[in-house]
Design a protein around this motif. Structure first.
Motif, PDB file in Angstrom:
ATOM      1  N   LEU A 120      57.988   0.704 -76.889  1.00  0.00           N
ATOM      2  CA  LEU A 120      57.337   1.749 -77.690  1.00  0.00           C
ATOM      3  C   LEU A 120      55.824   1.700 -77.537  1.00  0.00           C
ATOM      4  CD1 LEU A 120      59.447   1.577 -80.980  1.00  0.00           C
ATOM      5  CD2 LEU A 120      59.396   3.451 -79.317  1.00  0.00           C
ATOM      6  N   THR A 121      55.279   0.474 -77.511  1.00  0.00           N
ATOM      7  CA  THR A 121      53.838   0.328 -77.296  1.00  0.00           C
ATOM      8  C   THR A 121      53.442   0.885 -75.932  1.00  0.00           C
ATOM      9  OG1 THR A 121      53.831  -1.672 -78.651  1.00  0.00           O
ATOM     10  CG2 THR A 121      51.927  -1.320 -77.236  1.00  0.00           C
ATOM     11  N   GLY A 122      54.274   0.614 -74.934  1.00  0.00           N
ATOM     12  CA  GLY A 122      54.008   1.133 -73.603  1.00  0.00           C
ATOM     13  C   GLY A 122      54.080   2.648 -73.546  1.00  0.00           C
ATOM     14  N   LEU A 123      55.028   3.240 -74.283  1.00  0.00           N
ATOM     15  CA  LEU A 123      55.122   4.701 -74.338  1.00  0.00           C
ATOM     16  C   LEU A 123      53.853   5.293 -74.958  1.00  0.00           C
ATOM     17  CD1 LEU A 123      58.838   5.094 -75.506  1.00  0.00           C
ATOM     18  CD2 LEU A 123      57.929   5.521 -73.214  1.00  0.00           C
ATOM     19  N   GLY A 124      53.335   4.623 -76.005  1.00  0.00           N
ATOM     20  CA  GLY A 124      52.089   5.073 -76.610  1.00  0.00           C
ATOM     21  C   GLY A 124      50.922   4.969 -75.655  1.00  0.00           C
ATOM     22  N   TRP A 125      50.884   3.892 -74.900  1.00  0.00           N
ATOM     23  CA  TRP A 125      49.825   3.698 -73.904  1.00  0.00           C
ATOM     24  C   TRP A 125      49.886   4.801 -72.851  1.00  0.00           C
ATOM     25  CZ3 TRP A 125      49.839  -1.235 -70.301  1.00  0.00           C
ATOM     26  CH2 TRP A 125      48.748  -1.182 -69.431  1.00  0.00           C
ATOM     27  N   GLY A 126      51.066   5.088 -72.354  1.00  0.00           N
ATOM     28  CA  GLY A 126      51.205   6.124 -71.340  1.00  0.00           C
ATOM     29  C   GLY A 126      50.795   7.489 -71.846  1.00  0.00           C
ATOM     30  N   ALA A 127      51.114   7.781 -73.116  1.00  0.00           N
ATOM     31  CA  ALA A 127      50.740   9.071 -73.687  1.00  0.00           C
ATOM     32  C   ALA A 127      49.219   9.214 -73.764  1.00  0.00           C
ATOM     33  CB  ALA A 127      51.356   9.232 -75.076  1.00  0.00           C
ATOM     34  N   VAL A 128      48.518   8.111 -74.036  1.00  0.00           N
ATOM     35  CA  VAL A 128      47.050   8.139 -74.038  1.00  0.00           C
ATOM     36  C   VAL A 128      46.521   8.530 -72.665  1.00  0.00           C
ATOM     37  CG1 VAL A 128      45.000   6.669 -74.091  1.00  0.00           C
ATOM     38  CG2 VAL A 128      46.659   6.542 -75.945  1.00  0.00           C
ATOM     39  N   GLU A 129      47.005   7.852 -71.635  1.00  0.00           N
ATOM     40  CA  GLU A 129      46.514   8.125 -70.283  1.00  0.00           C
ATOM     41  C   GLU A 129      46.912   9.529 -69.832  1.00  0.00           C
ATOM     42  OE1 GLU A 129      44.873   6.190 -67.942  1.00  0.00           O
ATOM     43  OE2 GLU A 129      44.826   4.209 -68.870  1.00  0.00           O
ATOM     44  N   ALA A 130      48.103   9.978 -70.211  1.00  0.00           N
ATOM     45  CA  ALA A 130      48.567  11.303 -69.798  1.00  0.00           C
ATOM     46  C   ALA A 130      47.689  12.411 -70.361  1.00  0.00           C
ATOM     47  CB  ALA A 130      50.014  11.509 -70.237  1.00  0.00           C
ATOM     48  N   ALA A 131      47.108  12.175 -71.542  1.00  0.00           N
ATOM     49  CA  ALA A 131      46.288  13.204 -72.185  1.00  0.00           C
ATOM     50  C   ALA A 131      44.791  12.998 -71.959  1.00  0.00           C
ATOM     51  CB  ALA A 131      46.579  13.235 -73.680  1.00  0.00           C
ATOM     52  N   SER A 132      44.309  11.757 -72.091  1.00  0.00           N
ATOM     53  CA  SER A 132      42.856  11.515 -72.079  1.00  0.00           C
ATOM     54  C   SER A 132      42.233  11.720 -70.710  1.00  0.00           C
ATOM     55  CB  SER A 132      42.563  10.098 -72.583  1.00  0.00           C
ATOM     56  OG  SER A 132      42.882   9.977 -73.951  1.00  0.00           O
ATOM     57  N   ASN A 133      42.904  11.285 -69.653  1.00  0.00           N
ATOM     58  CA  ASN A 133      42.320  11.436 -68.311  1.00  0.00           C
ATOM     59  C   ASN A 133      42.116  12.902 -67.932  1.00  0.00           C
ATOM     60  OD1 ASN A 133      42.051   8.646 -67.758  1.00  0.00           O
ATOM     61  ND2 ASN A 133      44.208   8.519 -67.197  1.00  0.00           N
ATOM     62  N   PRO A 134      43.144  13.760 -68.041  1.00  0.00           N
ATOM     63  CA  PRO A 134      42.901  15.176 -67.728  1.00  0.00           C
ATOM     64  C   PRO A 134      41.954  15.849 -68.718  1.00  0.00           C
ATOM     65  CG  PRO A 134      45.150  14.853 -68.549  1.00  0.00           C
ATOM     66  CD  PRO A 134      44.575  13.492 -68.293  1.00  0.00           C
ATOM     67  N   MET A 135      41.907  15.354 -69.969  1.00  0.00           N
ATOM     68  CA  MET A 135      40.967  15.930 -70.934  1.00  0.00           C
ATOM     69  C   MET A 135      39.526  15.705 -70.481  1.00  0.00           C
ATOM     70  SD  MET A 135      40.527  15.129 -75.021  1.00  0.00           S
ATOM     71  CE  MET A 135      39.910  13.448 -74.786  1.00  0.00           C
ATOM     72  N   ILE A 136      39.212  14.491 -70.055  1.00  0.00           N
ATOM     73  CA  ILE A 136      37.855  14.191 -69.599  1.00  0.00           C
ATOM     74  C   ILE A 136      37.533  14.948 -68.320  1.00  0.00           C
ATOM     75  CG2 ILE A 136      36.312  12.357 -68.804  1.00  0.00           C
ATOM     76  CD1 ILE A 136      37.004  12.436 -71.857  1.00  0.00           C
ATOM     77  N   ALA A 137      38.516  15.063 -67.422  1.00  0.00           N
ATOM     78  CA  ALA A 137      38.301  15.822 -66.182  1.00  0.00           C
ATOM     79  C   ALA A 137      38.004  17.282 -66.496  1.00  0.00           C
ATOM     80  CB  ALA A 137      39.526  15.707 -65.286  1.00  0.00           C
TER      81      ALA A 137
END
Length: 427
Positions: A120-137
């Motif tokens: 579950l912690t890993g799923l939360g981590w992945g959701a951060v990267e899935a959203a934050s990286n394209p948001m900054i781009a």
């Protein structure tokens, strides 16, 4: 505030907080790894305790990789807000589940709860990267590599805070399980901020490109898959040793390995703010070549360090080497394959996460095999005195670190060839 209601500074803060949160979680896992091994896995099976621990820690990266694989393709439809809210929920549920597991007597059931909680912690981590990286781009289209490096500077910042908090709890002789509650406050804060903010659409959506265009961009460009394969190895050089450092270096050097991780993370936090000027001089690919060279040297030196001073010197070399690996790989892909959008960056993160899922259990298996080799067998291992056991574990720690040192060396010719081709095209 823009006319569309997008507050770029607020969203940048949310992005930084989300990356800080996953760094904090990384430090917590590194801090409690020896305790999980001692209190759960050794009572279950001492001979395979490191392998079991490596598999459990690796599950976090599996959840991370799976969320990135599917979440990066869905973020265009779900939206960044929903993805970041899911990340906060994953961290809350995972942390509380793991806390409950530590209160139960060691058993197969507890082992399963630990696995689910870390997933579950890993799923939360992945959701951060899935959203934050394209948001900054999307927010900073003209300085992606620089901004992504600054964004990911908050990963080591989270490690510093989490690591120091863990050391403080130990010095205060408080229960190590309290480390698991450190993630509750930032998770709740992020949930509130995300729920009350407006988010932009991804670059792919903003440009009007279709999913078919996004897929064609990746399928027809073989260089993307070269970088994708490289991500397996760059992630292994950075994240696997970082998650293993408290176990290995505590045994090699006789100090709390988490302190070394805190030092390296502070170094990385500062250095990632200067990625832009470095890239402007030697290019992104050139930076990857230099980083891999330093990472290999640092990992090998870490395995040889036998005093705190040598460990800090070796860690400095390793930290300089791995500092730019993850965000620069994302920046390279974002700049070279813009139509690939969130899917391209998600696939890169998926490669990194799956790499650790394979590498951490492998490090654990090498650790266990080296213990048995040094002791002369399982029966002899079980009957060792504390001093003899310390020597056996020290030997196993060295072996597990040296096994990873060769990984970044494999990438040197790859990045060298790409840099040469780029230079010829620009000439």
């Amino acid at each position: 505030m823009t006319d569309t209601g997008i507050d770029r500074k607020r969203l940048y803060f949310i992005g930084n907080l989300s990356i800080f949160m996953i760094g904090l979680g990384f430090a917590v896992r590194a801090t409690i790894a020896p305790d999980l091994q001692a209190d759960i896995y050794i009572p279950i099976d001492a001979a395979t305790s490191a392998t079991r621990l490596g598999e459990a820690l690796g599950v976090t990266f599996t959840g991370f990789a799976l969320t990135l694989l599917f979440g990066s393709a869905l973020v265009d439809r779900m939206g960044m807000k929903a993805m970041l809210l899911l990340s906060a929920l994953g961290y809350l549920a995972g942390s509380l589940g793991l806390f409950v597991a530590t209160l139960m007597p060691p058993s197969g059931t507890v082992e399963t709860i630990v696995m689910i909680s870390l997933l579950l912690t890993g799923l939360g981590w992945g959701a951060v990267e899935a959203a934050s990286n394209p948001m900054i781009a999307a927010l900073y289209p003209d300085e992606k590599t620089h901004r992504l490096n600054i964004l990911h500077a908050w990963w080591p910042a989270g490690i510093v805070v989490g690591g120091l908090a863990g050391v403080g709890l130990t010095q205060a002789e408080l229960a190590w399980e309290l480390n698991l509650l450190l993630l509750v406050l930032p998770s709740l804060l992020m949930a509130v901020l995300v729920a009350t903010s407006a988010f932009p659409v991804t670059e792919r959506v903003a440009s009007g490109a279709s999913y078919a265009d996004m897929l064609r961009e990746l399928i027809r460009r073989p260089l993307f898959w070269v970088f994708w394969a490289c991500m397996f190895l760059t992630a292994a050089a950075e994240l696997a040793p970082g998650q293993w450092v408290n176990i290995a270096l505590s045994n090699i050097v006789g100090m709390q390995g988490i302190l070394l991780l805190v030092y390296v993370s502070a170094l990385m936090f500062v250095m990632r703010h200067f990625a832009g000027p470095i890239v402007s001089r030697i290019s992104s690919v050139g930076l990857m070549f230099v980083s891999c060279l330093a990472a290999a040297a640092g990992l090998y030196l870490l395995s040889l360090a036998n005093t705190p001073a040598l460990a800090f010197a070796a860690a400095t070399v390793w930290g300089i080497g791995v500092c730019y690996l993850w965000p620069t790989m994302l920046g390279i892909v974002a700049e070279r394959f813009p139509t690939g959008g969130a899917l391209a960056m998600g696939l890169m993160g998926f490669a990194g996460g799956m790499s650790i899922q394979f590498v951490l259990p492998r490090m654990g298996a090498i650790f266990d095999a080296a213990k048995l080799e040094a002791a002369g067998g399982a029966e002899q291992l079980a009957g060792l005195s504390p001093d003899a056991m310390a020597e056996v574990v020290r030997y196993a720690s060295v072996e597990s670190f040296q096994s990873v040192a060769v990984v970044p060396l494999v990438l040197l010719p790859v990045f060298a060839i790409i840099a040469i081709v780029d230079k010829r095209k620009s000439a």
